[in-house]
Design a protein around this motif. Structure first.
Motif, PDB file in Angstrom:
ATOM      1  N   ASN A  64     -27.019 -18.506-125.839  1.00 38.82           N
ATOM      2  CA  ASN A  64     -28.221 -19.054-125.216  1.00 38.82           C
ATOM      3  C   ASN A  64     -27.956 -20.452-124.662  1.00 38.82           C
ATOM      4  O   ASN A  64     -26.929 -21.071-124.923  1.00 38.82           O
ATOM      5  CB  ASN A  64     -29.365 -19.096-126.233  1.00 38.82           C
ATOM      6  CG  ASN A  64     -29.765 -17.714-126.696  1.00 38.82           C
ATOM      7  OD1 ASN A  64     -29.503 -16.718-126.013  1.00 38.82           O
ATOM      8  ND2 ASN A  64     -30.380 -17.642-127.875  1.00 38.82           N
ATOM      9  N   ASP A  98     -29.731 -24.445-123.563  1.00 36.34           N
ATOM     10  CA  ASP A  98     -30.776 -25.469-123.545  1.00 36.34           C
ATOM     11  C   ASP A  98     -30.822 -26.056-122.139  1.00 36.34           C
ATOM     12  O   ASP A  98     -29.804 -26.085-121.429  1.00 36.34           O
ATOM     13  CB  ASP A  98     -30.475 -26.597-124.537  1.00 36.34           C
ATOM     14  CG  ASP A  98     -30.474 -26.135-125.981  1.00 36.34           C
ATOM     15  OD1 ASP A  98     -30.977 -25.025-126.255  1.00 36.34           O
ATOM     16  OD2 ASP A  98     -29.953 -26.886-126.835  1.00 36.34           O
ATOM     17  N   ALA A 108     -37.099 -27.050-123.251  1.00 35.35           N
ATOM     18  CA  ALA A 108     -36.556 -25.694-123.110  1.00 35.35           C
ATOM     19  C   ALA A 108     -35.243 -25.579-123.865  1.00 35.35           C
ATOM     20  O   ALA A 108     -34.161 -25.858-123.331  1.00 35.35           O
ATOM     21  CB  ALA A 108     -36.370 -25.356-121.636  1.00 35.35           C
ATOM     22  N   ASN A 116     -32.670 -23.245-126.634  1.00 39.60           N
ATOM     23  CA  ASN A 116     -32.317 -21.905-127.131  1.00 39.60           C
ATOM     24  C   ASN A 116     -32.917 -20.807-126.260  1.00 39.60           C
ATOM     25  O   ASN A 116     -33.484 -19.829-126.769  1.00 39.60           O
ATOM     26  CB  ASN A 116     -32.764 -21.760-128.594  1.00 39.60           C
ATOM     27  CG  ASN A 116     -31.982 -20.700-129.330  1.00 39.60           C
ATOM     28  OD1 ASN A 116     -30.814 -20.451-129.013  1.00 39.60           O
ATOM     29  ND2 ASN A 116     -32.610 -20.066-130.307  1.00 39.60           N
ATOM     30  N   GLN A 117     -32.782 -20.946-124.955  1.00 41.68           N
ATOM     31  CA  GLN A 117     -33.397 -20.025-124.008  1.00 41.68           C
ATOM     32  C   GLN A 117     -32.516 -18.801-123.761  1.00 41.68           C
ATOM     33  O   GLN A 117     -31.288 -18.911-123.631  1.00 41.68           O
ATOM     34  CB  GLN A 117     -33.637 -20.725-122.677  1.00 41.68           C
ATOM     35  CG  GLN A 117     -34.620 -21.894-122.764  1.00 41.68           C
ATOM     36  CD  GLN A 117     -36.024 -21.440-123.089  1.00 41.68           C
ATOM     37  OE1 GLN A 117     -36.618 -20.667-122.340  1.00 41.68           O
ATOM     38  NE2 GLN A 117     -36.547 -21.922-124.201  1.00 41.68           N
ATOM     39  N   SER A 118     -33.181 -17.635-123.641  1.00 42.89           N
ATOM     40  CA  SER A 118     -32.458 -16.395-123.357  1.00 42.89           C
ATOM     41  C   SER A 118     -33.247 -15.466-122.441  1.00 42.89           C
ATOM     42  O   SER A 118     -32.752 -14.424-122.054  1.00 42.89           O
ATOM     43  CB  SER A 118     -32.130 -15.655-124.664  1.00 42.89           C
ATOM     44  OG  SER A 118     -33.332 -15.321-125.359  1.00 42.89           O
ATOM     45  N   GLU A 119     -34.481 -15.859-122.099  1.00 48.06           N
ATOM     46  CA  GLU A 119     -35.343 -15.014-121.277  1.00 48.06           C
ATOM     47  C   GLU A 119     -35.393 -15.532-119.841  1.00 48.06           C
ATOM     48  O   GLU A 119     -35.164 -16.724-119.581  1.00 48.06           O
ATOM     49  CB  GLU A 119     -36.749 -14.975-121.875  1.00 48.06           C
ATOM     50  CG  GLU A 119     -36.808 -14.338-123.252  1.00 48.06           C
ATOM     51  CD  GLU A 119     -36.301 -12.907-123.248  1.00 48.06           C
ATOM     52  OE1 GLU A 119     -36.597 -12.182-122.282  1.00 48.06           O
ATOM     53  OE2 GLU A 119     -35.594 -12.529-124.189  1.00 48.06           O
ATOM     54  N   VAL A 151     -37.976 -19.597-117.532  1.00 50.04           N
ATOM     55  CA  VAL A 151     -37.783 -20.795-118.341  1.00 50.04           C
ATOM     56  C   VAL A 151     -38.893 -21.796-118.003  1.00 50.04           C
ATOM     57  O   VAL A 151     -39.047 -22.203-116.850  1.00 50.04           O
ATOM     58  CB  VAL A 151     -36.409 -21.436-118.077  1.00 50.04           C
ATOM     59  CG1 VAL A 151     -36.259 -22.721-118.872  1.00 50.04           C
ATOM     60  CG2 VAL A 151     -35.298 -20.456-118.451  1.00 50.04           C
TER      61      VAL A 151
END
Length: 533
Positions: free
Chosen positions: A111, A113, A150, A152-155, A158
Motif C-alpha cells: 500500500n 501513503d 491519506a 495505507n491506501q489500496s483503493e 484516494v
C-alpha cells in the motif's frame, strides 16, 4: 495484480498513424492505464471551499508525493513519485484531481501513503516550500494547503483532506457617525513578518525574518467593508500596527496580544469608524473551512487626521514669524534625527536636531535625551508646544520627552549644497555636505575644542566664511583640525545674537564628517569670524 483499479481516465481520443491496416492499433494514453491514482480533494469541513472562493477552479494544481506505507520523506518516496502535478480539469469536476502529465500507479503488492500541497510549484528544494505573503493581491496564490491524511491506501479513490497551514485575519468594518461611506477604504498592516518555510516531511512551519507592509484585500460597498489578510503563523498580533484610511482620515490600531497559529482565522466582525474613534467589538462569527478564534475586548481608538493632522518640517517652520508661537492644532511631524548621540557634538543633552525632505529644525527637550540618535525616525506630537528662536536658531522649545515616539530607522545622506545657499541660511538644521572648504591658516594649529566649546574659522574657495563648531562634550574635541581642503559634512546652524550679524555654522556629527578635508589647500584668508557664546 489490482486489475480493477482504474484511477484516472483522461479521454484524449485514439489517434491512428499510417494506413487503415488491421494490424494498426490506436495509441494508448499513458495516464489511462490500470492502477492510475485519482484524488478527491477537500478542505476542512467543506469539500470545495478554498481561499479564493467557494470552488476549485479548472486548472488548479496540487503537488503529490507517493510514499511506501509507513515511511517518510525523503527516503520513503515510492517509484520516484515526488512532487507529481495533479490538476482539476473542469469546473464540473470540482475537487477531482488527475495527473497532468506523469501519473502515479499503485504497486502490484503493498500500500501507499500520500501527502500533497497547494498551490503547486514545479521545484521544491529539499521538499521545503518557501512562504511569502507580502503580495496579497491573489489570496489563492499564497494560501498554503497541506494534506497528509491519506495513509495505507489500496483503493482506487484516494481522498485528500487539505488543511490551511497559514492564518487569516478578517476585519469587518462599518461606517459610524460622521463617516458617510467606506468606498475607497485602504488598510495597511505593519510590523509582521511576511516570509517563512514549510517542511513537507514533518508539516512544520518556520517563521522568517523579513518584515514588510501588508496591504490586505478590501471589499468596500457603501457603509460596510471586509478586510482580509493571510498571515504567517508563529507571530503575535500585538506586534502589528493596522492603519485604516478613509479619504483624509486615518486611524491606527495595535491589537492586544494574540498568538497567530496555523489554520486559524482571527475575526473582528464589528469595527466601526467614526469621527470620534474606532470601536472593536468581540466577534461571534462561525467559520466553515478555518478554525474560528474569538478575540475578546473592546478597543476604542482616536483617529489620526492623516494629511490634515501632520505637518512637514517646512510647514512647521512657517508658523514662526519672529515671535514665540504656540501650536494649538492636534498635529504631528514625522522626521529623522540627525544629531549623533555617540558623537556628543551638542551643547546640551537636552538637544537634538531633526529633518525631513523639506527642512530641518532643532528640538530642546524638558529632560535629557537618553536614546535617540542619528538615523532614528520619530513622530512628534506638537499640540500646545512652542516655537522660538535662540540666537537665531529656530527650535521646538521645552518639548516633553514623552511627546516623541521612535517609529524606525533610516539611512541619512548629507545634502551637497553650494556656498551661496549655505551662507543664505537655506539649509538651517539639515545634514549637509559643503564642498571646496578648508580651515583658515590662522586656526590650523588648533584642536576642534578644549574644555570650552570650539569655533574653527572655515572658508570657501570662492569666497565666504563660516564656523566649524564643536562642543566641549564632543568625543573628537581633542583632535587636531584637518590641514587640507575638501568636503565638510555636518549640521547646518546659525548663531545670531539679538541685533547682531548672522554667523553660519557647521556642526560635525562624528569625526568622520571631517575626513573629506584631505586635498591640497587653496589660497587662504587672514580674516576670522566672531561667535557669541
Amino acid at each position: 495484480m489490482k486489475s480493477n483499479k482504474v484511477f484516472s481516465l483522461l479521454l484524449l481520443g485514439a489517434v491512428a498513424f499510417g494506413s487503415c491496416n488491421s494490424e494498426d492499433e490506436p495509441l494508448t494514453n499513458p495516464l489511462s492505464g490500470e492502477n492510475q491514482v485519482k484524488f478527491q480533494a477537500s478542505i476542512g469541513a467543506s469539500v470545495t471551499t478554498r481561499a479564493a472562493g467557494t470552488t476549485w477552479n479548472a486548472g488548479d494544481a496540487i503537488g503529490v508525493y507517493a510514499l511506501n506505507a509507513g515511511q517518510k520523506l525523503p527516503d520513503g518516496v515510492y517509484d520516484s513519485k515526488s512532487n507529481i502535478k495533479y490538476t482539476t480539469p473542469t469546473e464540473a469536476e470540482q475537487g477531482v484531481f488527475t495527473a497532468a502529465t506523469e501519473g502515479i500507479t499503485f504497486p502490484e503488492t503493498g500500500n501507499l501513503d500520500f501527502i500533497a500541497y497547494y498551490p503547486y510549484r514545479e521545484s521544491l528544494a529539499n521538499n521545503v516550500y518557501a512562504i511569502d505573503v507580502a503580495d496579497q493581491s491573489k489570496p489563492a496564490a499564497i494560501d498554503l494547503l497541506f494534506s497528509n491524511n491519506a495513509v495505507n491506501q489500496s483503493e482506487p479513490a484516494v481522498a485528500l483532506q487539505f488543511k490551511h497551514q497559514l492564518a487569516m485575519l478578517v476585519l469587518n468594518v462599518s461606517a459610524g457617525d460622521g463617516v458617510t461611506s467606506l468606498d475607497g477604504l485602504t488598510v495597511s498592516i505593519e510590523g509582521l513578518k511576511t516570509d517563512g518555510t514549510f517542511n513537507l516531511a514533518d508539516g512544520s512551519i518556520t517563521t522568517g525574518t523579513t518584515v514588510k507592509t501588508i496591504t490586505p484585500v478590501v471589499a468596500a460597498s457603501g457603509k460596510t467593508a471586509t478586510v482580509a489578510a493571510i498571515l504567517v503563523p508563529g507571530q503575535d498580533l500585538k506586534d502589528a500596527k493596522i492603519s485604516f484610511k478613509v479619504g483624509d482620515q486615518t486611524y491606527e490600531w495595535t491589537p492586544d496580544a494574540q498568538a497567530v497559529e496555523t489554520g486559524k482565522k482571527y475575526t473582528y466582525p464589528s469595527i466601526q469608524l467614526s469621527t470620534t474613534g474606532v470601536t472593536v467589538v468581540q466577534p461571534s462569527a462561525t467559520i466553515v473551512d478555518w478554525v474560528d478564534v474569538e478575540i475578546g475586548g473592546i478597543v476604542t481608538l482616536k483617529p489620526n487626521e492623516g494629511e490634515q493632522g501632520s505637518w512637514t518640517v517646512a510647514e512647521l517652520r512657517s508658523k514662526f514669524t519672529g515671535t514665540e508661537y504656540t501650536i494649538t492644532e492636534e498635529v504631528k511631524v514625522k522626521a529623522v534625527v540627525i544629531q549623533n548621540k555617540e558623537g556628543g557634538n551638542s551643547t546640551s543633552l537636552k538637544n537634538i536636531v531633526i529633518q525631513d525632505e523639506t527642512a530641518g529644525i532643532a528640538v530642546r527637550f524638558v529632560e535629557n535625551n537618553e536614546t535617540l540618535t542619528f538615523g532614528d525616525e520619530v513622530e512628534i506630537s506638537l499640540k500646545d508646544q512652542k516655537l522660538s528662536a535662540y540666537n537665531g536658531l529656530l527650535q521646538i522649545n521645552n518639548l516633553p520627552n514623552a511627546n516623541v515616539t521612535k517609529t524606525g530607522t533610516k539611512t541619512v545622506t548629507a545634502k551637497e549644497v553650494t556656498a551661496a545657499d549655505f551662507l543664505a541660511g537655506k539649509y538651517e538644521s539639515q545634514y549637509v555636505a559643503v564642498p571646496n572648504v578648508q580651515v583658515v591658516a590662522a586656526d590650523l594649529e588648533k584642536t576642534f575644542a578644549t574644555d570650552k566649546h570650539g569655533s574653527i574659522n572655515m572658508e570657501f574657495e570662492n569666497g565666504g566664511q563660516f564656523i566649524l563648531f564643536t562642543s566641549s562634550y564632543a568625543v573628537f574635541k581633542n583632535q587636531k583640525v584637518p590641514q587640507g581642503s575638501g568636503t565638510l559634512k555636518g549640521i547646518a546652524s546659525i548663531n545670531q545674537p539679538k541685533d547682531g550679524e548672522a554667523v553660519y555654522q557647521i556642526l560635525p556629527t562624528v569625526a568622520a564628517d571631517v575626513e573629506g578635508l584631505t586635498q591640497s589647500r587653496f589660497g587662504s584668508s587672514t580674516s576670522t569670524l566672531e561667535v557669541s557664546p
